[in-house]
Design a protein around this motif. Structure first.
Motif, mmCIF file in Angstrom:
data_model
loop_
_atom_site.group_PDB
_atom_site.id
_atom_site.type_symbol
_atom_site.label_atom_id
_atom_site.label_comp_id
_atom_site.label_asym_id
_atom_site.label_seq_id
_atom_site.Cartn_x
_atom_site.Cartn_y
_atom_site.Cartn_z
ATOM 1 N N ASP A 34 14.845 75.745 -21.313
ATOM 2 C CA ASP A 34 14.840 74.453 -21.962
ATOM 3 C C ASP A 34 15.740 74.237 -22.915
ATOM 4 N N ASN A 36 17.632 72.946 -24.915
ATOM 5 C CA ASN A 36 17.749 71.478 -26.119
ATOM 6 C C ASN A 36 17.535 72.289 -27.458
ATOM 7 N N ARG B 69 10.582 67.183 -19.374
ATOM 8 C CA ARG B 69 11.936 67.568 -19.579
ATOM 9 C C ARG B 69 13.022 66.599 -18.917
ATOM 10 N N SER B 72 12.880 63.958 -21.873
ATOM 11 C CA SER B 72 13.119 63.681 -23.595
ATOM 12 C C SER B 72 14.962 63.895 -23.361
ATOM 13 N N ASP B 73 15.117 64.818 -22.342
ATOM 14 C CA ASP B 73 16.743 64.533 -22.278
ATOM 15 C C ASP B 73 17.378 63.457 -22.381
ATOM 16 N N GLY B 76 15.841 61.800 -25.408
ATOM 17 C CA GLY B 76 17.163 62.615 -26.056
ATOM 18 C C GLY B 76 16.761 62.372 -27.936
#
Lengths: 156, 144
Positions: A34, A36, B69, B72-73, B76
């Motif tokens: 991930d 992010n 994920r 949440s992606d 945002g």
């Protein structure tokens, strides 16, 4: 062997604080692939209104599971056979995301014990609080200790 | 906390596109180290078979993390999750080769819960090798 029902409702003392580090969060996010930036870049985290990098939502499980492992799963009086344990279900309630710099304590409690087709089903709750005593998240974990002669499909 | 998706912009049925996640043995070893869950069923196939599993299986929490994920992606902001829960209905079996297993994860808005708090419930689907690996997978997310 069925687990002792008298353990239902048992609460364990709060753990010593777990200090959440930026690099631990990075390691965890990277293990998931991930990318992010809110997990690794304090600027990106601040842009979303957080004081420092935050952890992926399931990171808190590593802390509650460790607490449950030390206190509940390995409680010799409870007698759970960890080699036969699989994760049955998992739920979180969040007040806020875990973030770098947090010092978190976990208070574990046994919510229920069931026996189904020879499997022991144990539900453990872990309440996570920060140093100020404010609630961060609660983790609800169900563990299934599969009967010695069961194939995994039969226990689910 | 700043979700990218607006509460007003979603309807019941709004879909979060399906994504594919590939997981191999090395990923599981890495996740074991990062998470501290060293249960040998996630890396030792002799042990896994001895306890009645078909082969090494992924950590349930690994699959759960990848599903988070996806949510949440989409939202945002991972901090937009208010509640998140799954049931591990079937294990993700990870063979000892360079391909590993594939997990396909998608979601859709199942309910708009609270106009004031701007929360929605997403129902998540996760499959591997054509089988559902998560059941009752739901996330409550606070949108913008």
């Amino acid at each position: 062997m069925a687990l002792d029902q008298s353990f239902v409702g048992r609460s364990y003392p709060p753990t010593a604080p777990y200090e959440v580090g930026r690099e631990k969060i990075r390691e965890f996010a990277e293990s998931l692939g991930d990318t992010n930036p809110v997990y690794t870049d304090p600027e990106a985290a601040r842009a979303l209104g957080y004081p420092d990098v935050i952890a992926p939502p399931t990171f808190v499980f590593t802390i509650t599971f460790k607490a449950a492992g030390k206190q509940v799963i390995e409680d010799p009086q409870l007698g759970l056979d960890y080699s036969r344990v699989v994760h049955g279900d998992q739920r979180f309630e969040y007040t806020r995301p875990v973030r770098a710099g947090d010092r978190l304590t976990v208070t574990s409690a046994i919510d229920s014990i069931k026996s189904l087709a020879g499997n022991d089903i144990l539900s453990v709750r872990g309440e996570v609080h920060d140093e100020a005593g404010d609630h961060v998240a609660t983790s609800f974990t169900t563990l299934v200790a599969r009967a010695a002669d069961a194939e995994v499909e039969e226990s689910r | 906390m700043t979700a990218r998706i607006s509460y007003d912009a979603v309807e019941v049925g709004t879909e979060v596109p399906v994504r594919e996640f590939r997981v191999n043995r090395a990923d599981l070893v890495r996740y074991a180290g990062a998470s501290g869950d060293f249960n040998p069923i996630h890396w030792n196939e002799t042990f896994a078979k001895e306890v009645g599993l078909p082969d090494v299986i992924a950590h349930g929490a690994y699959t759960m993390a990848e599903a988070a994920r996806v949510v949440s992606d989409w939202a945002g902001d991972p901090g937009a999750l208010v509640e998140y829960g799954v049931r591990f209905t079937r294990p993700v079996v990870v063979p000892n080769d360079d391909k590993g297993a594939v997990i396909e994860i998608g979601a859709k808005v199942a309910a708009k819960l609270d106009d004031e708090a701007r929360t929605v419930r997403l129902d998540i689907t996760a499959t591997s090798a054509g089988q559902k690996v998560l059941g009752r997978a739901r996330a409550v997310v606070r949108l913008a």
